[in-house]
Design a protein around this motif. Structure first.
Motif, PDB file in Angstrom:
ATOM      1  N   ARG A  85       0.572   2.428 -10.056  1.00  0.00           N
ATOM      2  CA  ARG A  85       0.631   1.980  -8.659  1.00  0.00           C
ATOM      3  C   ARG A  85       1.729   2.706  -7.896  1.00  0.00           C
ATOM      4  O   ARG A  85       1.578   3.023  -6.708  1.00  0.00           O
TER       5      ARG A  85
ATOM      6  N   PHE B  12       0.419   6.055  -7.084  1.00  0.00           N
ATOM      7  CA  PHE B  12      -0.520   5.929  -5.964  1.00  0.00           C
ATOM      8  C   PHE B  12       0.227   5.842  -4.642  1.00  0.00           C
ATOM      9  O   PHE B  12      -0.144   6.481  -3.647  1.00  0.00           O
ATOM     10  N   LEU B  13       1.300   5.071  -4.618  1.00  0.00           N
ATOM     11  CA  LEU B  13       2.099   4.956  -3.403  1.00  0.00           C
ATOM     12  C   LEU B  13       2.702   6.301  -3.022  1.00  0.00           C
ATOM     13  O   LEU B  13       2.705   6.682  -1.842  1.00  0.00           O
TER      14      LEU B  13
ATOM     15  N   ALA C  28       0.099   8.474  -1.454  1.00  0.00           N
ATOM     16  CA  ALA C  28      -0.178   8.060  -0.079  1.00  0.00           C
ATOM     17  C   ALA C  28       0.950   8.480   0.853  1.00  0.00           C
ATOM     18  O   ALA C  28       0.723   8.926   1.984  1.00  0.00           O
TER      19      ALA C  28
ATOM     20  N   TYR D  31      -7.027  -3.799   1.614  1.00  0.00           N
ATOM     21  CA  TYR D  31      -7.083  -3.546   0.168  1.00  0.00           C
ATOM     22  C   TYR D  31      -8.472  -3.695  -0.441  1.00  0.00           C
ATOM     23  O   TYR D  31      -8.769  -3.099  -1.474  1.00  0.00           O
TER      24      TYR D  31
ATOM     25  N   GLU E 212      -8.419   0.372  -0.522  1.00  0.00           N
ATOM     26  CA  GLU E 212      -7.545   0.630  -1.673  1.00  0.00           C
ATOM     27  C   GLU E 212      -6.060   0.511  -1.342  1.00  0.00           C
ATOM     28  O   GLU E 212      -5.206   1.019  -2.077  1.00  0.00           O
ATOM     29  N   GLY E 213      -5.718  -0.153  -0.245  1.00  0.00           N
ATOM     30  CA  GLY E 213      -4.313  -0.359   0.063  1.00  0.00           C
ATOM     31  C   GLY E 213      -3.664  -1.328  -0.905  1.00  0.00           C
ATOM     32  O   GLY E 213      -4.335  -2.001  -1.687  1.00  0.00           O
ATOM     33  N   LEU E 214      -2.344  -1.415  -0.846  1.00  0.00           N
ATOM     34  CA  LEU E 214      -1.618  -2.344  -1.706  1.00  0.00           C
ATOM     35  C   LEU E 214      -1.801  -3.792  -1.271  1.00  0.00           C
ATOM     36  O   LEU E 214      -1.491  -4.712  -2.021  1.00  0.00           O
TER      37      LEU E 214
ATOM     38  N   THR F  40       2.964  -1.048   1.928  1.00  0.00           N
ATOM     39  CA  THR F  40       1.620  -1.508   2.267  1.00  0.00           C
ATOM     40  C   THR F  40       1.055  -0.733   3.445  1.00  0.00           C
ATOM     41  O   THR F  40      -0.114  -0.332   3.444  1.00  0.00           O
TER      42      THR F  40
ATOM     43  N   THR G 119      -0.088   2.848   2.408  1.00  0.00           N
ATOM     44  CA  THR G 119      -1.352   2.905   1.675  1.00  0.00           C
ATOM     45  C   THR G 119      -2.521   2.502   2.556  1.00  0.00           C
ATOM     46  O   THR G 119      -3.644   2.975   2.361  1.00  0.00           O
TER      47      THR G 119
END
Length: 405
Positions: free
Chosen positions: A58, A61-62, A65, A240, A244-246, A278, A281
Motif C-alpha cells: 500500500r 501504491f501511494l 500515485a 476507493y 482504487e483510492g485509499l 487519500t 490516490t
C-alpha cells in the motif's frame, strides 16, 4: 453473520491464529482468512483488490500515485491544498458548482440528507430498503441524523416513476443508489431514471444520488458523467470502490449546499488534519482508472456470458448471472448449491491452481441457493472467454466433490 466483501478484511485479520474454530463465527472468520490468503497468493484473478495488500504494497501504491503530482506543494491542513484540488476536479467532472471531500461516504450522505431536510422542512427520505444506509450503516439515518426513511418499493430493483409519484405520504428527498449494489448492481434505463426524477420533482422533493459506483455507470446510460449528475440536486461519489483510492468520498451540489455541508462535516468529526495520502490516490484514480472503466464494463459482459456457457457445458443444472447483461463491471452469480460447499470449492481452486475465479464470499440466497459478487477490473482483461470457461470446468469438479461430502 454477514459474509460480505466490504466488511470482512479487518475481521479476517483478527481471526484464528491456528486454533480449531469452535463457533459459527470463528468458522466464518477462519474461512475468510483462508480466502484472503489464497487470493493474495493467486497468480490469476478477475480483480486485484489493492486494499487487501500488505502495508508495504500500500505504501508503494501511494508512492506511485504521488509521483503524478508536484510533491513540493505545501501539504494540506484541514482540507486545503491538494484536497481543494481534488474537490475542484470532482465538481468539474460532475458539472456541479462545488464539492466537499469527506473521509467516508456514510458521513457524506448523512450530511447531505440532513442539509436537504433542513431546506425542505421534511426529514423523511424516500429510498430503497436495499440501499446502503438501510443495510450497512446501523440505522444512522434515525440514530445520528434524525431522519426518517420510507421505502417506495420492496421489489429487488430500482423504483419506478409510478411508485414515486403514487407514494402515499410526503417526503423531502428521494435518494437513488446508482447502481443498486445489493440488488445486483442494477441500474434503470436513462428514460426510466429521468422519469423517476421527474416524478420526485412533481412532488416538490429534491433528488440525491448515492453514486458510490456512479463512475462505472456511464456506459450503461450512454451519457457523460456531468449529464447523469445533472438530474440530481446532489451526488455522492466514492474514491476507493472503483478508483482504487485509499478511501474517501466527495459530495457535489450547489455551492450553498456544499458550504453548509462543510460546516456539518466539522460537527460530525470529518475535519481530518491531513488527508493528502487519500487525496493523492483519489486523483490518481481519476487519471488512471476512470478512463478504463468502460473497458471493464464491456469485458464484464464477456465474462458473464462465458460463465453461463461454462457452467452449462459442465453440467450444472441451473445458474443465474444477475443481471443477465451486467449494467456495470460488477454483477452477481447464483448457483443451486449450499453456500458452504461453493465457498470451499472457490477457496480450494484458488489455493490449488493459483487461479481465483470467485474471489468474494458466497452467501445464501435461499435454501440450497448461493450467490456471490464478481468484480471485473484490469486483471480480468487478460482472460479470454475460453479462459473463463476452463476455470469454470475446474471449479465445477471441486464443487461436485464438496457438494457430495
Amino acid at each position: 453473520m454477514s459474509d460480505t466483501a466490504d466488511q470482512d478484511v479487518d475481521q479476517a485479520e483478527q481471526g484464528e491464529q491456528g486454533a480449531e474454530p469452535t463457533t459459527e463465527e470463528e468458522r466464518l472468520l477462519a474461512r475468510r482468512k483462508r480466502r484472503l490468503g489464497a487470493n493474495r497468493n493467486a497468480e490469476r484473478t478477475l480483480a486485484h483488490l489493492g486494499f487487501l495488500g500488505t502495508l508495504r504494497e500500500r505504501l508503494a501504491f501511494l508512492q506511485e500515485a504521488a509521483e503524478l503530482y508536484d510533491l513540493d506543494e505545501t501539504s494540506d491542513m484541514y482540507g486545503g491544498g491538494i484536497v481543494e484540488t481534488l474537490e475542484k476536479r470532482v465538481a468539474e467532472l460532475l458539472g456541479k458548482e462545488a464539492a466537499a471531500f469527506f473521509p467516508t461516504g456514510t458521513m457524506a450522505q448523512q450530511v447531505a440528507l440532513r442539509c436537504w431536510a433542513g431546506r425542505t422542512g421534511n426529514p423523511t427520505v424516500a429510498l430503497h430498503p436495499l440501499a446502503h444506509p438501510e443495510v450497512h450503516e446501523g440505522d444512522a439515518f434515525s440514530q445520528v441524523s434524525g431522519l426518517r426513511p420510507v421505502h417506495v418499493t420492496s421489489e429487488p430493483r430500482q423504483p419506478t416513476a409510478a411508485e414515486v409519484r403514487d407514494f402515499p405520504e410526503p417526503f423531502g428527498t428521494l435518494m437513488l443508489e446508482l447502481p443498486l449494489r445489493d440488488a445486483g448492481f442494477l441500474l434503470p434505463s436513462w428514460e426510466e431514471l429521468s422519469a423517476v426524477v421527474e416524478a420526485a420533482r412533481e412532488r416538490d422533493a429534491v433528488v440525491h444520488f448515492d453514486g458510490a459506483r456512479l463512475w462505472e455507470s456511464a456506459s450503461h446510460f450512454g451519457r457523460p458523467l456531468d449529464e447523469i449528475a445533472d438530474l440530481a440536486d446532489s451526488v455522492y461519489v466514492s474514491f476507493y470502490k472503483s478508483l482504487e483510492g485509499l478511501g474517501g468520498a466527495a459530495l457535489v451540489g450547489p455551492k450553498t449546499l456544499i458550504d453548509e455541508a462543510k460546516t456539518w462535516r466539522h460537527r460530525y468529526g470529518g475535519m481530518v488534519f491531513q488527508q493528502f495520502p487519500t487525496a493523492l490516490t483519489a486523483l490518481a484514480g481519476l487519471d488512471r482508472e476512470l478512463p478504463r472503466l468502460p473497458e471493464y464494463v464491456a469485458h464484464a459482459r464477456v465474462v458473464a456470458a462465458a460463465l453461463r456457457e461454462g457452467f452449462a457445458a459442465a453440467g450444472v443444472p441451473w445458474i443465474r448471472v444477475h443481471p443477465e447483461q451486467p449494467h456495470t463491471n460488477e454483477f452477481q452469480v447464483w448457483l443451486p448449491y449450499d453456500p458452504d460447499a461453493v465457498a470451499e470449492a472457490a477457496i480450494r481452486q484458488t489455493e490449488e491452481t493459483k487461479t481465483a475465479l470467485f474471489s468474494n464470499p458466497w452467501d445464501a440466497k435461499g435454501p440450497g441457493l448461493a450467490f456471490t459478487e464478481v468484480y471485473v477490473r484490469a486483471a480480468a482483461l487478460e482472460w479470454t472467454a475460453e479462459d473463463v470457461k476452463t476455470a469454470v470446468a475446474d471449479f465445477v469438479v471441486l464443487l461436485k466433490e464438496e457438494a457430495g461430502r
